[in-house]
Design an enzyme around this catalytic site. Structure first.
Site, short mmCIF file in Angstrom:
data_model
loop_
_atom_site.label_atom_id
_atom_site.label_comp_id
_atom_site.label_asym_id
_atom_site.label_seq_id
_atom_site.Cartn_x
_atom_site.Cartn_y
_atom_site.Cartn_z
N ASP A 196 4.92 -41.22 -42.50
CA ASP A 196 6.21 -40.79 -41.96
C ASP A 196 6.26 -39.27 -42.09
OD1 ASP A 196 9.02 -41.00 -41.14
OD2 ASP A 196 9.46 -40.52 -43.23
N ASP A 198 9.65 -36.92 -41.96
CA ASP A 198 10.79 -36.34 -42.66
C ASP A 198 11.00 -36.98 -44.03
OD1 ASP A 198 11.78 -34.50 -40.60
OD2 ASP A 198 12.07 -36.32 -39.44
#
Length: 398
Positions: A196, A198
């Protein structure tokens, strides 16, 4: 925890430095010495005419400040010498410049070398907080322009919750979350690592919150709904918050906000090194962000864009649906069951699990009890990857 330890929490009025300082002191079980507690009750009790006006704007303001900070240093010094640790809270505007005031503070806190945490944020937000708390002294507070610190500091954004701030500060103070060395994920081998973006590779949480707060103010919608749906695509959030005829306008607006705010972002603790340790052909980024937002944040934090880069623009169903991770595995030519996912949000963890992947979760964005992963760590420097003789990847404790 080092002994002795002196933590200095600085920041402008309304930044939340007292709240953070109290939380740090509670975790360290250290005395808290706050400038307001030490000196403000006395100053507020004195008649204004005795001080030549309110003490913040008095003609004797320089002398009053000097006396306040002398009292603060003496109290902090006593606390440190008797308890072995102390958390000291004040604006410390002059001290951050690194001049005589800073040296006086360092001398008072010897033999500890102060660890300085500076809390700051959007001036409009800080002004709003000061207005909301209604403290009489804020009416007289001079508008002092912010100056970049001339001494090393741990920068903390006031947009973050206290728990999120602590997740960034405590590891820097040597207080780490223990790694579960018996976790089953350490016995497995993987063909790829899917990241991922953020809160996992890039510490963009404050930027995200700030952008969506401005979005919420612009469109007059609820911030609670935004917090409840962290990790999901913007189009999903917009769909929950606004009527269909405003979706295109809203998506364009929040994209502009998030790209503009992607400045000065830093990698998550240990993330840059961990990401670089994965051979390029065995890694991918899988984000709920759009191409413009994800690209801006990657560049701001100093990452190179990987060959496999799955954004919300590539899928029909975003997280928590497994489609983004299944697509990344397909593009890498690997079995999702032999993929390790690195995430920070429940929606992403749910998507990875539904895809059949193993999951490492990072603290710092979401409460730990919501991270239903195979392993939870407070930074990617807590683990590392080894390449097996057969060319597979194995996760090991650092």
């Amino acid at each position: 925890m080092p002994d002795p330890l002196a933590v200095v929490v600085a920041g402008p009025a309304g930044s939340g430095k007292s709240t953070l300082g109290r939380a740090i002191a509670a975790r360290l079980r250290a005395p808290l010495v706050d400038l307001d507690s030490v000196t403000t009750p006395l100053l507020e009790a004195l008649p204004a005419d005795a001080l030549g006006g309110h003490w913040l704007t008095s003609s004797h303001a320089a002398a009053i400040r000097s006396g306040r900070y002398a009292a603060l240093r003496a109290t902090a010094s006593d606390a440190l010498s008797t308890a072995g640790s102390v958390v000291v809270v004040a604006p410390f505007t002059a001290e951050l410049s690194g001049g005589d005031d800073w040296h006086a503070l360092r001398d008072a806190l010897r033999p500890a070398e102060p660890v300085v945490i500076r809390v700051d944020g959007d001036p409009a937000v800080l002004a709003s907080r000061r207005h909301a708390r209604g403290a009489a002294r804020d009416v007289h507070r001079p508008d002092t322009p912010a100056v970049a610190p001339a001494i090393p500091v741990i920068a903390v954004d006031s947009e973050l919750t206290t728990a999120q701030q602590l997740a960034r500060v405590l590891p820097a103070l040597g207080l780490r979350r223990p790694v579960d060395r018996d976790a089953a994920v350490f016995a497995r081998e993987f063909d790829a690592v899917l990241f991922d973006l953020d809160g996992t590779l890039v510490d963009s949480t404050a930027s995200v919150v700030r952008s969506w707060r401005r979005f919420a103010e612009h469109f007059d919608v609820s911030m609670e709904a935004l917090h409840a749906n962290h990790g999901q695509p913007a189009r999903t959030l917009v769909g929950h918050l606004l009527p269909a005829d405003r979706h295109a306008e809203a998506l364009a607006h929040v994209t502009d906000l998030e790209v503009a705010d992607a400045v000065g972002l830093r990698p998550i603790r240990g993330a840059a090194e961990f990401f670089a340790s994965v051979p390029p052909e065995h890694r991918a980024i899988v984000t709920s962000g759009s191409v413009p937002i994800a690209t801006a944040r990657l560049a701001a934090a100093g990452y190179e864009r990987p060959a496999v880069f799955v954004t919300v623009d590539d899928v029909v169903n975003g997280k928590p649906d497994p489609e983004p991770f299944l697509l990344a595995a397909e593009r890498l030519g690997v079995d999702p069951a032999r993929c390790l996912v690195v995430e920070d949000a429940p929606a992403g963890i749910a998507a990875a699990r539904a895809a059949g992947c193993a999951v490492i979760a990072l603290t710092g964005t979401t409460a730990e009890e919501e991270l239903a992963a195979d392993l939870v760590v407070d930074g990617l420097d807590a683990v590392r990857l080894e390449l097996t003789p057969a060319g597979a990847l194995r996760l090991v404790p650092a």
